[in-house]
Design a protein around this motif. Structure first.
Motif, PDB file in Angstrom:
ATOM      1  N   ILE A 466       0.837  -1.210   0.000  1.00 38.43           N
ATOM      2  CA  ILE A 466       0.000   0.000   0.000  1.00 38.43           C
ATOM      3  C   ILE A 466       0.867   1.253   0.000  1.00 38.43           C
ATOM      4  O   ILE A 466       0.609   2.211  -0.744  1.00 38.43           O
ATOM      5  N   GLU A 470       1.117   4.244  -2.817  1.00 36.24           N
ATOM      6  CA  GLU A 470       0.916   5.655  -2.478  1.00 36.24           C
ATOM      7  C   GLU A 470       2.077   6.510  -2.999  1.00 36.24           C
ATOM      8  O   GLU A 470       1.863   7.591  -3.572  1.00 36.24           O
ATOM      9  N   GLN A 481      -5.460   7.232  -8.145  1.00 37.44           N
ATOM     10  CA  GLN A 481      -5.842   6.843  -6.791  1.00 37.44           C
ATOM     11  C   GLN A 481      -5.042   5.625  -6.334  1.00 37.44           C
ATOM     12  O   GLN A 481      -4.998   4.620  -7.036  1.00 37.44           O
ATOM     13  N   THR A 484      -6.234   0.992  -1.445  1.00 40.59           N
ATOM     14  CA  THR A 484      -6.731   1.223  -0.091  1.00 40.59           C
ATOM     15  C   THR A 484      -6.494  -0.005   0.770  1.00 40.59           C
ATOM     16  O   THR A 484      -6.236  -1.102   0.264  1.00 40.59           O
ATOM     17  N   GLN A 487      -9.001  -2.766  -0.060  1.00 38.94           N
ATOM     18  CA  GLN A 487      -8.742  -3.505  -1.299  1.00 38.94           C
ATOM     19  C   GLN A 487      -7.694  -4.592  -1.099  1.00 38.94           C
ATOM     20  O   GLN A 487      -7.833  -5.703  -1.621  1.00 38.94           O
TER      21      GLN A 487
END
Length: 611
Positions: A466, A470, A481, A484, A487
């Motif tokens: 993750i 990011e 995006q 998350t 997800q």
């Protein structure tokens, strides 16, 4: 030049021009300049070989008085360096020196050391040799241990260097003399035999001036990590892939996450895409992930499971911090369809300690990266240890929801355009202060994931993925995006699924159901094998049978018994692990397994029956 020198071609067959040059021998710089002038002048007059004749002239002077000295330099056409040759005659005809009445030949063609390499990891010194056979100069990096052994140095014959058992000793002496006499003339450079972070230097291979001196078998793979094509085209393709599925996002993010494991002090982990259906885009997704760093073609950066354990360990250590991409798990299966690949071998991040011929041990290989894999079946099975399941994020790929659509077009695009994003990501990551910010965000993600129904190692892997996504969205995919927590959590194993004890208990319960006809306590029919008894929600299994069941399924008997006792899933007698039970009328030591209460979906609730 013509005003100072007035020699004709025939004059160069006399001592006159050589005497004129020797007059400058006490002024080294002027002497060298005049030598070059006269050499060029002699060629203009139709005479070749001036320098060789001048050496012979000086030798004759030495022989007469024994007190006249002059540097004897290498005289190879188009030579990379001019080095002091000492007692060796080094010209286009080869390298030799006088040894009594005979010439001692070191090599019949030009060869010389041109660089001294010092490995950053090991401190080992190697020499880069330049040699010429014909008109083209070639280079080869050779360990100094090879150049110090007359038995080993003959291996260079395979690279085109004319060294045999006959001239090996002279060759070794020549190379040694050249290095020692020209130590400050031969440039010294730092070298590395792997990819990844190098303390106080940067990230290999993105360090200017750093030379690869590793295993020649990895040289081709080292060259695959480069950029090619259009960065804009790659970004467009990767952005399109990210919109196709969450799975595609995850494996692409895992490729970036690989370089985070070292600064975050994380363990290696697997992301495995599997599915029995063909055409789901598993291999193409792997290629897209590999294109972050280099040439994603299978056989270039992407490898297959068709390799030995030692080979995979060495490849993992060579990649070090870059992702290890392996395609087609089914290539690692035996004739019975069982997977022979051991997750632990790579997930530990440390290879085997191996001895060497000298009585010591080789440098233990280490790595810290993500291993991205594909196959037709899960990477771990029901009998896999908790540690193995813990380190794998298994993602099933179904034809109804392809990982990547239009795989032929996507694979073609990344084969033509690759290698831009990885370097850019690393350069941003190692800017001052960035690691501290990244570490803080990682700890936050890890804390949130650890509070869910998963293990710490699964949470560690998920947090790294993750976080990498990011960062990639900030530095590479502007405006997209990121993944998350919800997800990624969908694909994480629960604590119960990771527990080998829980999986083993369920396996035993299934075995009891399958063999309930043999758990009859006593049988009058000699054709029926009695393995135990079933009474009051308990299965009494003969001790030897119980142990064989677990061993055949790949579970540790001692570990499983410990888990069952701890969870109160077996009934014991005092300190013993078994209980006594009559089987076929004979007192027998049995494991008493408590069977779970199961809600039955195929029976009607009595309260729902009509009155």
């Amino acid at each position: 030049m013509s005003e100072e020198w007035s020699f004709e071609k025939d004059d160069f067959l006399t001592t006159t021009p050589y005497e004129a040059l020797y007059a400058y021998h006490k002024e080294p710089f002027t002497h060298a300049a005049k030598m070059e002038e006269l050499a060029a002048y002699s060629v203009s007059k139709g005479f070749k070989g001036f320098k060789t004749m001048y050496k012979k002239y000086v030798e004759s002077l030495k022989a007469q008085s024994g007190t006249i000295y002059i540097d004897n330099v290498t005289n190879f056409t188009n030579q990379p360096l001019e080095l002091n040759a000492g007692d060796w005659e080094a010209d286009d005809s080869g390298i030799f020196k006088k040894n009594g009445y005979n010439d001692e030949v070191a090599c019949p063609h030009p060869i010389m050391p041109v660089e001294r390499l010092v490995n950053i990891d090991t401190g080992e010194e190697k020499l880069q040799l330049a040699f010429r056979k014909g008109t083209i100069w070639r280079k080869i990096i050779v360990s100094k241990t090879v150049l110090a052994s007359s038995n080993k140095v003959t291996e260079l014959a395979g690279s085109g260097i004319a060294v045999t058992s006959q001239n090996a000793r002279a060759f070794i002496q020549y190379i040694s003399d050249m290095e020692n006499m020209n130590y400050y003339l031969i440039p010294e450079k730092k070298s590395i035999g792997r990819f990844g972070y190098i303390p106080d230097e940067g990230f290999s291979p993105f360090v200017d001036g750093l030379i690869f001196d590793g295993d020649v078998n990895f040289k081709a793979m080292f060259q695959t990590v480069r950029s090619r094509g259009s960065e804009t085209k790659w970004l467009e393709t990767a952005a399109e892939v990210r919109e196709m599925s969450t799975t595609a996002k995850i494996i692409l993010a895992a490729s970036f996450a690989s370089v985070l494991l070292e600064p975050l002090n994380c363990l290696p982990f697997f992301v495995h895409l599997w599915g029995v259906d063909s055409g789901t885009g598993k291999t193409v997704a792997l290629m897209v992930a590999a294109s972050v760093w280099g040439d994603p073609a299978v056989g270039a950066y992407v490898k297959t499971f068709d390799g030995t354990v030692v080979g995979m360990e060495k490849t993992a250590a060579f990649l070090n911090n870059l992702p290890f991409c392996l395609d087609e798990l089914q290539l690692a299966k035996d004739s019975k369809g069982r997977t022979t690949f051991d997750v632990y071998k790579l997930a530990q991040g440390v290879g085997r300690t191996r001895g060497n011929r000298s009585g010591g041990v080789d440098l233990t290989p280490t790595w810290r990266n993500c291993i991205l894999t594909t196959g037709e079946s899960p990477l771990t099975g029901t009998a896999s240890g908790a540690g193995a399941v813990n380190r794998v994020i298994d993602i099933e790929c179904k034809s109804a929801q392809a990982v990547i659509k239009d795989g032929m077009r996507i694979s073609g695009a990344v084969k033509r355009n690759y290698g831009f994003a990885g370097r850019k990501f690393v350069e941003r990551l190692y800017q001052p202060g960035v690691i501290d910010q990244v570490s803080e965000r990682y700890r936050e993600l890890f804390r949130i994931l650890s509070d869910r129904d998963t293990t710490e190692k699964q949470a560690m892997a998920a947090a790294a993925i993750i976080l990498a996504d990011e960062l990639a969205c900030q530095w590479i995919f502007s405006g997209q995006q990121p993944l998350t927590i919800e997800q990624v959590s969908e694909f994480l194993a629960s604590k119960a699924a990771v527990s080998a004890g829980d999986r083993g208990y369920k396996y035993l319960c299934d075995w009891v159901t399958q063999n309930s006809n043999k758990l009859c306590g006593r049988s009058e029919n000699p054709n029926i094998e009695v393995l135990g008894a079933l009474e009051d929600g308990r299965a009494y299994i003969i001790r030897s049978v119980f142990e064989r069941i677990l061993q055949d399924a790949g579970y540790s008997t001692a570990a499983m018994i410990s888990y069952l006792k701890q969870e109160n899933l077996i009934e014991t007698r005092g300190r013993a692990n078994t209980r006594g039970k009559r089987i076929n009328g004979i007192p027998t030591e049995c494991f008493c397994l408590r069977l779970p209460a199961v809600d039955l979906d195929d029976e009607e609730d009595p309260n729902d029956l009509p009155l």
